[in-house]
Design a protein around this motif. Structure first.
Motif, mmCIF file in Angstrom:
data_model
loop_
_atom_site.group_PDB
_atom_site.id
_atom_site.type_symbol
_atom_site.label_atom_id
_atom_site.label_comp_id
_atom_site.label_asym_id
_atom_site.label_seq_id
_atom_site.Cartn_x
_atom_site.Cartn_y
_atom_site.Cartn_z
ATOM 1 N N LYS A 7 -76.104 -16.278 69.218
ATOM 2 C CA LYS A 7 -74.818 -16.281 68.496
ATOM 3 C C LYS A 7 -74.442 -17.738 68.211
ATOM 4 O O LYS A 7 -74.579 -18.590 69.085
ATOM 5 C CB LYS A 7 -73.694 -15.666 69.323
ATOM 6 C CG LYS A 7 -74.106 -14.526 70.222
ATOM 7 C CD LYS A 7 -74.038 -13.211 69.520
ATOM 8 C CE LYS A 7 -74.331 -12.074 70.476
ATOM 9 N NZ LYS A 7 -74.665 -10.859 69.804
ATOM 10 N N PHE A 9 -71.411 -20.423 66.661
ATOM 11 C CA PHE A 9 -69.993 -20.608 66.330
ATOM 12 C C PHE A 9 -69.854 -21.855 65.457
ATOM 13 O O PHE A 9 -70.305 -22.928 65.842
ATOM 14 C CB PHE A 9 -69.155 -20.759 67.594
ATOM 15 C CG PHE A 9 -69.255 -19.573 68.500
ATOM 16 C CD1 PHE A 9 -68.610 -18.399 68.175
ATOM 17 C CD2 PHE A 9 -70.023 -19.618 69.643
ATOM 18 C CE1 PHE A 9 -68.720 -17.281 68.982
ATOM 19 C CE2 PHE A 9 -70.143 -18.514 70.458
ATOM 20 C CZ PHE A 9 -69.487 -17.348 70.130
ATOM 21 N N PRO A 13 -62.343 -24.001 68.657
ATOM 22 C CA PRO A 13 -61.069 -24.706 68.820
ATOM 23 C C PRO A 13 -60.921 -25.259 70.240
ATOM 24 O O PRO A 13 -60.884 -24.487 71.186
ATOM 25 C CB PRO A 13 -60.029 -23.604 68.558
ATOM 26 C CG PRO A 13 -60.742 -22.319 68.841
ATOM 27 C CD PRO A 13 -62.208 -22.536 68.733
ATOM 28 N N TRP A 139 -65.299 -23.364 76.528
ATOM 29 C CA TRP A 139 -64.728 -22.330 75.657
ATOM 30 C C TRP A 139 -65.701 -21.151 75.547
ATOM 31 O O TRP A 139 -65.307 -19.995 75.617
ATOM 32 C CB TRP A 139 -64.438 -22.942 74.287
ATOM 33 C CG TRP A 139 -63.840 -21.985 73.303
ATOM 34 C CD1 TRP A 139 -62.523 -21.730 73.092
ATOM 35 C CD2 TRP A 139 -64.562 -21.137 72.393
ATOM 36 N NE1 TRP A 139 -62.384 -20.781 72.115
ATOM 37 C CE2 TRP A 139 -63.602 -20.400 71.675
ATOM 38 C CE3 TRP A 139 -65.911 -20.949 72.129
ATOM 39 C CZ2 TRP A 139 -63.959 -19.483 70.693
ATOM 40 C CZ3 TRP A 139 -66.269 -20.027 71.161
ATOM 41 C CH2 TRP A 139 -65.291 -19.307 70.450
ATOM 42 N N LEU A 143 -65.260 -17.209 76.763
ATOM 43 C CA LEU A 143 -65.518 -16.092 75.848
ATOM 44 C C LEU A 143 -66.576 -15.141 76.429
ATOM 45 O O LEU A 143 -66.390 -13.921 76.454
ATOM 46 C CB LEU A 143 -65.989 -16.631 74.493
ATOM 47 C CG LEU A 143 -66.231 -15.570 73.444
ATOM 48 C CD1 LEU A 143 -64.943 -15.288 72.689
ATOM 49 C CD2 LEU A 143 -67.288 -16.001 72.449
ATOM 50 N N LYS A 146 -65.302 -13.063 79.224
ATOM 51 C CA LYS A 146 -64.490 -11.929 78.768
ATOM 52 C C LYS A 146 -65.392 -10.785 78.330
ATOM 53 O O LYS A 146 -65.105 -9.621 78.571
ATOM 54 C CB LYS A 146 -63.589 -12.339 77.604
ATOM 55 C CG LYS A 146 -62.378 -13.151 78.031
ATOM 56 C CD LYS A 146 -61.522 -13.420 76.809
ATOM 57 C CE LYS A 146 -60.277 -14.188 77.145
ATOM 58 N NZ LYS A 146 -59.463 -14.461 75.970
ATOM 59 N N ILE A 147 -66.496 -11.136 77.645
ATOM 60 C CA ILE A 147 -67.397 -10.091 77.143
ATOM 61 C C ILE A 147 -68.079 -9.372 78.305
ATOM 62 O O ILE A 147 -68.131 -8.147 78.352
ATOM 63 C CB ILE A 147 -68.467 -10.696 76.194
ATOM 64 C CG1 ILE A 147 -67.804 -11.286 74.949
ATOM 65 C CG2 ILE A 147 -69.511 -9.653 75.799
ATOM 66 C CD1 ILE A 147 -68.731 -12.099 74.060
ATOM 67 N N ILE A 150 -66.285 -6.819 81.131
ATOM 68 C CA ILE A 150 -66.194 -5.383 80.860
ATOM 69 C C ILE A 150 -67.357 -4.646 81.527
ATOM 70 O O ILE A 150 -67.231 -3.516 81.963
ATOM 71 C CB ILE A 150 -66.202 -5.130 79.327
ATOM 72 C CG1 ILE A 150 -65.012 -5.843 78.697
ATOM 73 C CG2 ILE A 150 -66.174 -3.652 78.984
ATOM 74 C CD1 ILE A 150 -65.107 -6.001 77.193
ATOM 75 N N PHE B 118 -65.196 -18.311 62.097
ATOM 76 C CA PHE B 118 -65.373 -18.559 63.504
ATOM 77 C C PHE B 118 -66.857 -18.672 63.851
ATOM 78 O O PHE B 118 -67.301 -19.626 64.496
ATOM 79 C CB PHE B 118 -64.719 -17.356 64.180
ATOM 80 C CG PHE B 118 -64.756 -17.325 65.646
ATOM 81 C CD1 PHE B 118 -64.274 -18.379 66.378
ATOM 82 C CD2 PHE B 118 -65.250 -16.216 66.308
ATOM 83 C CE1 PHE B 118 -64.294 -18.322 67.743
ATOM 84 C CE2 PHE B 118 -65.257 -16.156 67.662
ATOM 85 C CZ PHE B 118 -64.791 -17.210 68.390
ATOM 86 N N LEU B 184 -60.455 -10.815 72.356
ATOM 87 C CA LEU B 184 -61.450 -11.778 72.833
ATOM 88 C C LEU B 184 -61.341 -13.110 72.092
ATOM 89 O O LEU B 184 -61.529 -14.179 72.664
ATOM 90 C CB LEU B 184 -62.837 -11.168 72.620
ATOM 91 C CG LEU B 184 -63.972 -11.833 73.335
ATOM 92 C CD1 LEU B 184 -63.834 -11.625 74.833
ATOM 93 C CD2 LEU B 184 -65.290 -11.242 72.870
#
Lengths: 211, 804
Positions: A7, A9, A13, A139, A143, A146-147, A150, B118, B184
């Motif tokens: 992935k 980006f 930010p 950052w 992220l 968080k993924i 779950i 993004f 997210l």
């Protein structure tokens, strides 16, 4: 070899911590005295640095196929030879390989500032950039956490990078290729250094959350 | 089912959705690491059993098992070329179970990719990925669509657009929010709701990730602004991992009780996500027996969004400043950068305006010599990451605006749509499609009416045309049309009449582009700010202005207090209350001699003034050598002491060193021959970052410090071979070689340099430095010294060259 799902980006930010930048530059609270002029100069250079940084990143998940005391074998057969890394990942069946970069503009401006006799400015730009590159990784860690939360998983609290401990810098090239960092305009020298200079590669383990 | 029927159904009853499919499949033995949808196609009876039980439990809508049936997810299993067939077949299975007793929703979900601005995936490419799935779902005969478990607002937008561009069926959109109440990628519930319902979603909500308790907090934030029904599908509590299996603890009874809370708050569609079972859905149905959708109090709003922020405005909110600075007209640097495809100035202007109080940023990149559409898209993508403020997209070209709206990951404001027929007909459907608000410009093909009355007519015409596309008055911001008072003084009054009329008669938001009013007059900010105050007095909602103008921002803040838009004067007091205004520090003026001022300027790193002071001192008859030995050297020595005591930190040390260098450079011509005559030897140092290493900031700082301490430094740069370092050292008769390396892989090159120097019998001292080397490494390779930093490098160099 199975292609890894990397992935990317394009704009991460990040807002750097001013205090950490000052500390990196040698500031000691209660001892170092900053005048109003110093503060203005520092803030203006921090702001300038932020405008010059374009934080980008990449990461992928990778299973650990084999876990030996002196090395970790990844799903695509790649071996990362390091006792310390192996010990660091002892609770993990999976790793996340990640990289961040800030682009060439900031590096060019640092070099230019020093060349033009504005070394103080260059130093601050450099300190900000180092922090932003690290924060871009932070950052991504947040992220990813968080993924995977779950799925009842979490990333190791620390990260490991080639060049640390007994993980040879050569491994930077392996991860560079796995993440296809050329796509992010990062290149790697024959001594395994990343260009632009403010580019970072890291490895984190994925652990299972218990309870 | 069409959209109107869906709306009617949600108005009449609480719509019961199904529960989890994934966790139910696991219970029934789906193997790990298999493509779930492929497995379901091979074992259709399993899905039929699960969905049959949900229907029996009372579900009005079941979700087709097509969660991951998009090209990207299927590629993981080599099935990417079966998107349409798999979707069609999976829908067919669900339709067979559903019969006429319930509806089947085609299920779209995250692709696992991150989309621009993004991520790296192209937005239109993602829309196409979803379109392919939508077509497969349609061929299976879905009744409506659900886009669920979404983690990123922009990806959700892509899925909504894919459906909108393919058919007219209703769309339910649902995102996952973690326990912090954000998605997210950090979108809050209100931003998600406003963006998606503006875009045309027929229901918006939340599913997965949390249990009902946390989800209730998310939808409570959405509900006051929801024009569409709100949907929830919570997990059966938070997941726990027990013996390698994910476990959800909340039982059907407890889960069902939460359903009442949801419905009483105003939720209209309810089901369950991970861990829920047909029993959970049955419990929900039982708890909701006899309940009807709660009559909700909808709060009309005017709002724009970015991915991470919603900005509300209108007569009960403080006047909103739309920053006008991202516009190349009259800005040389910005124009140059845009022409060259650079965006540093755009970022700077954006950050600066937000810091100064702009809540929305106007973006105009129109200028001769650039591809406006391409540039606009790039700038929109960039700003969507750099700032949280929503954007006002400003162009006269419908093509440019459409491209920008498509990529913009929120609800934008269009600047502008007038009654020019061709443009209006082109722009209104585009604005509607992307859910944007627009600035209504009261001019037509016939020009700008001079009197307010003429503008009213145009305003009504445009509003009426907009309503035909589904716009409401709240989606429109009327521009009063500001003309220069230098050519016609009464024009300001006409503009203010328009503001007053729109506020009182039409009830829509208004905006003024302030700066036009003062064109051609001196001290324009006085006119602009007075006009702003007058506009606010008439009910003005927004002003396009330069937020760096202190007077404009102060007048706005004051007007917000006087019109009760700043409740309890909170913002005003925060900004201007005692202790909050930065007062300029009064510097004590000391009555110092010029030479003492020179000393002081080095001590303070005051490079700007040191040359002037040197000139003054020379004019007063002070000898250059005397200035150096008596003031400059003692000053830099004092700086070094302060640095050692940590009273100065590195940037201060370097600023002082730079001041010293400026002074030296200025005095050098006056000293020609003086140093040689004095018999003082100037040591020569050759500096280099060794072969293979490209990190040289430390070496550069050392070089600077050495120069300022009287050394002649030849800096060979970075990645320098041992051979070149040695040959240059010979040629330049260096007394010292300074080497730097950052990494363990390159520090070994230092040894090569030392060995080469020794083998060639070079009488030179070698000092080393860098992050990975130390004193013992210096000893090990036979170097003459190691220094941990630039200051100590000077001390070491002095020692090695036998200087004091």
């Amino acid at each position: 070899m199975k292609d890894l799902d990397v992935k990317y980006f394009e704009h991460i930010p990040v807002v750097p911590n001013r205090n950490l930048i000052l500390i990196k530059l040698g500031y000691r609270k209660g001892i170092t005295a900053l005048s109003e002029k110093d503060n203005r100069f520092i803030d203006s250079e921090i702001n300038r640095a932020l405008l010059l940084c374009n934080a980008r990143g990449a990461f992928c998940y990778c299973h650990i196929n084999n876990h030996l005391t002196n090395k970790v074998v990844l799903e695509n057969g790649i071996e990362l030879n390091s006792e310390k890394l192996s010990s660091f990942l002892h609770n993990c069946n999976e790793v996340v390989l990640m990289a961040s970069t800030l682009g060439r503009e900031i590096s060019d401006n640092i070099a230019e500032a020093i060349k033009n006799g504005n070394a103080a400015s260059g130093l601050i730009l450099d300190a900000v950039a180092s922090q932003v590159a690290d924060m871009a990784l932070d950052w991504m860690v947040i992220l990813i956490n968080k993924i995977i939360k779950i799925k009842g998983k979490t990333l190791t609290k620390r990260r490991f990078s080639p060049g640390y401990g007994d993980l040879d810098l050569f491994n930077q090239k392996i991860i560079y290729d796995m993440l296809n960092l050329k796509k992010m305009d990062i290149s790697i020298t024959d001594k395994f250094m990343l260009e632009p200079e403010k580019s970072v590669i890291a490895i984190a383990g994925i652990e299972v959350l218990h309870g | 089912m069409d959209k109107a029927l869906f709306k009617q159904m949600a108005a009449e009853k609480i719509v019961l959705l199904d529960g989890a499919t994934g966790t139910e499949l696991h219970k029934r033995g789906i193997p790990k690491n298999t493509c779930p949808e492929q497995w379901v196609l091979e074992h259709p009876h399993v899905l039929k059993e699960i969905q049959g039980e949900y229907i029996k439990a009372g579900s009005d809508i079941i979700f087709a098992c097509t969660f991951g049936v998009n090209r990207i997810k299927l590629k993981e299993f080599g099935l990417q070329d079966q998107v349409r067939e798999m979707n069609r077949e999976l829908v067919r299975i669900s339709k067979e179970v559903a019969g006429t007793s319930c509806l089947v929703a085609g299920d779209l979900a995250p692709t696992g990719k991150f989309v621009e601005p993004f991520g790296d995936m192209k937005f239109d490419q993602l829309v196409d990925v979803y379109k392919e799935q939508v077509q497969g779902l349609l061929s299976g005969g879905v009744d409506l669509f659900v886009i669920e478990t979404m983690i990123d607002l922009q990806e959700t937008r892509a899925a909504v657009l894919a459906i909108k561009e393919t058919c007219d069926l209703p769309v339910i959109t649902s995102m996952t929010f973690d326990t912090s109440g954000k998605t997210l990628t950090a979108s809050d519930p209100v931003t998600v709701l406003i963006t998606l319902q503006s875009l045309g979603a027929d229901a918006v909500g939340a599913n997965c990730s949390t249990g009902p308790k946390d989800m209730l907090k998310v939808v409570e934030l959405m509900l006051p602004y929801a024009k569409v029904p709100i949907m929830v599908k919570p997990n059966a509590g938070l997941p726990r991992l027990v013996d390698g299996n994910t476990v959800f603890d909340m039982g059907p009874e407890e889960f069902g009780k939460y359903a009442v809370d949801f419905v009483e708050k105003g939720v209209g569609l309810i089901g369950g996500c991970c861990g829920t079972t047909p029993l959970h859905i049955k419990s929900v149905r039982e708890n909701l027996a006899g309940l009807k959708p709660a009559g909700r109090k909808f709060k009309p709003y005017q709002a724009l969004t970015s991915t991470r922020k919603t900005v509300f405005f209108g007569d009960t909110y403080p006047v909103t400043v739309v920053g006008e600075r991202i516009n190349p007209t009259g800005k040389k640097q910005l124009s140059e950068e845009l022409k060259n495809g650079k965006f540093t100035e755009v970022k700077r202007l954006a950050v600066e305006q937000v810091e100064n109080g702009a809540e929305i940023l106007d973006v105009n990149v129109g200028m001769p010599g650039i591809d406006e559409k391409k540039t606009m898209v790039k700038v929109v993508k960039l700003l969507s990451s750099v700032v949280e403020s929503p954007l006002c997209l400003d162009s006269s070209s419908p093509d440019v605006l459409e491209a920008a709206l498509r990529i913009y990951p929120g609800r934008a404001l269009i600047n502008s749509i007038s009654a020019e027929k061709a443009k209006m007909q082109r722009m209104l459907p585009i604005a509607r499609k992307y859910g944007a608000m627009f600035i209504l410009l009261p001019l037509s093909d016939e020009g700008i009416p001079g009197q307010a009355q003429g503008r009213y007519e145009i305003i009504h015409n445009i509003i009426s045309a907009a309503k035909a596309y589904g716009f409401e008055t709240g989606d429109i911001v009327v521009d009063g049309l500001v003309m220069s008072v230098s050519s016609n003084q009464s024009t300001a009054e006409e503009t203010l009449k328009v503001i007053s009329y729109c506020t009182e008669t039409i009830g829509c938001a208004t905006i003024l582009g302030l700066s036009n009013v003062s064109f051609g007059l001196p001290n324009r900010s006085y006119i602009n700010s007075a006009f702003l105050a007058m506009g606010i007095g008439k009910g003005l909602s927004m002003a396009i202005a330069n937020p760096s103008s202190e007077i404009i921002m102060a007048i706005k803040a004051a007007c917000d207090v006087l019109t009760v838009r700043d409740k309890n004067s909170f913002a005003y007091i925060s900004k201007y209350g005692e202790g909050n205004v930065v007062k300029p520090k009064i510097v004590e003026q000391k009555n110092l001699k010029t030479v003492d001022k020179i000393f002081q300027s080095v001590l303070e790193g005051d490079r700007e003034n040191v040359v002037g002071l040197l000139q003054e001192a020379l004019d007063e008859g002070t000898k250059p050598g005397g200035i150096i030995d008596g003031y400059l050297i003692p000053a830099i020595t004092e700086v070094g002491n302060l640095y050692e005591e940590k009273k100065y930190f590195l940037p201060q040390l370097i600023q002082c060193a730079e001041t010293m260098k400026t002074a030296f450079d200025y005095l050098a011509p006056f000293l020609a021959g003086e140093r040689e005559r004095s018999g003082k030897q100037i040591p020569v140092v050759v500096m280099a970052t060794v072969k293979g290493d490209i990190h040289d900031i430390g070496k550069n700082i050392v070089a600077l410090m050495l120069r300022n301490n009287g050394f002649t430094v030849h800096d060979l740069g970075k990645n320098v071979s041992a051979e070149l370092i040695i040959s240059k050292s010979k040629e330049l008769k260096a007394q010292i070689i300074g080497l730097s390396a950052l990494l363990t892989t390159t520090m070994v090159e230092m040894k090569t340099v030392v060995e080469l120097a020794r083998s060639e019998g070079l009488e030179v001292k070698i000092m080393i430095g860098g992050a990975v080397v130390n004193e013992s490494y210096a000893e090990e390779i036979g170097a003459d010294g190691y220094s941990k930093d630039a200051y100590n490098a000077v001390k070491l160099a002095k020692k090695l060259s036998c200087l004091k």
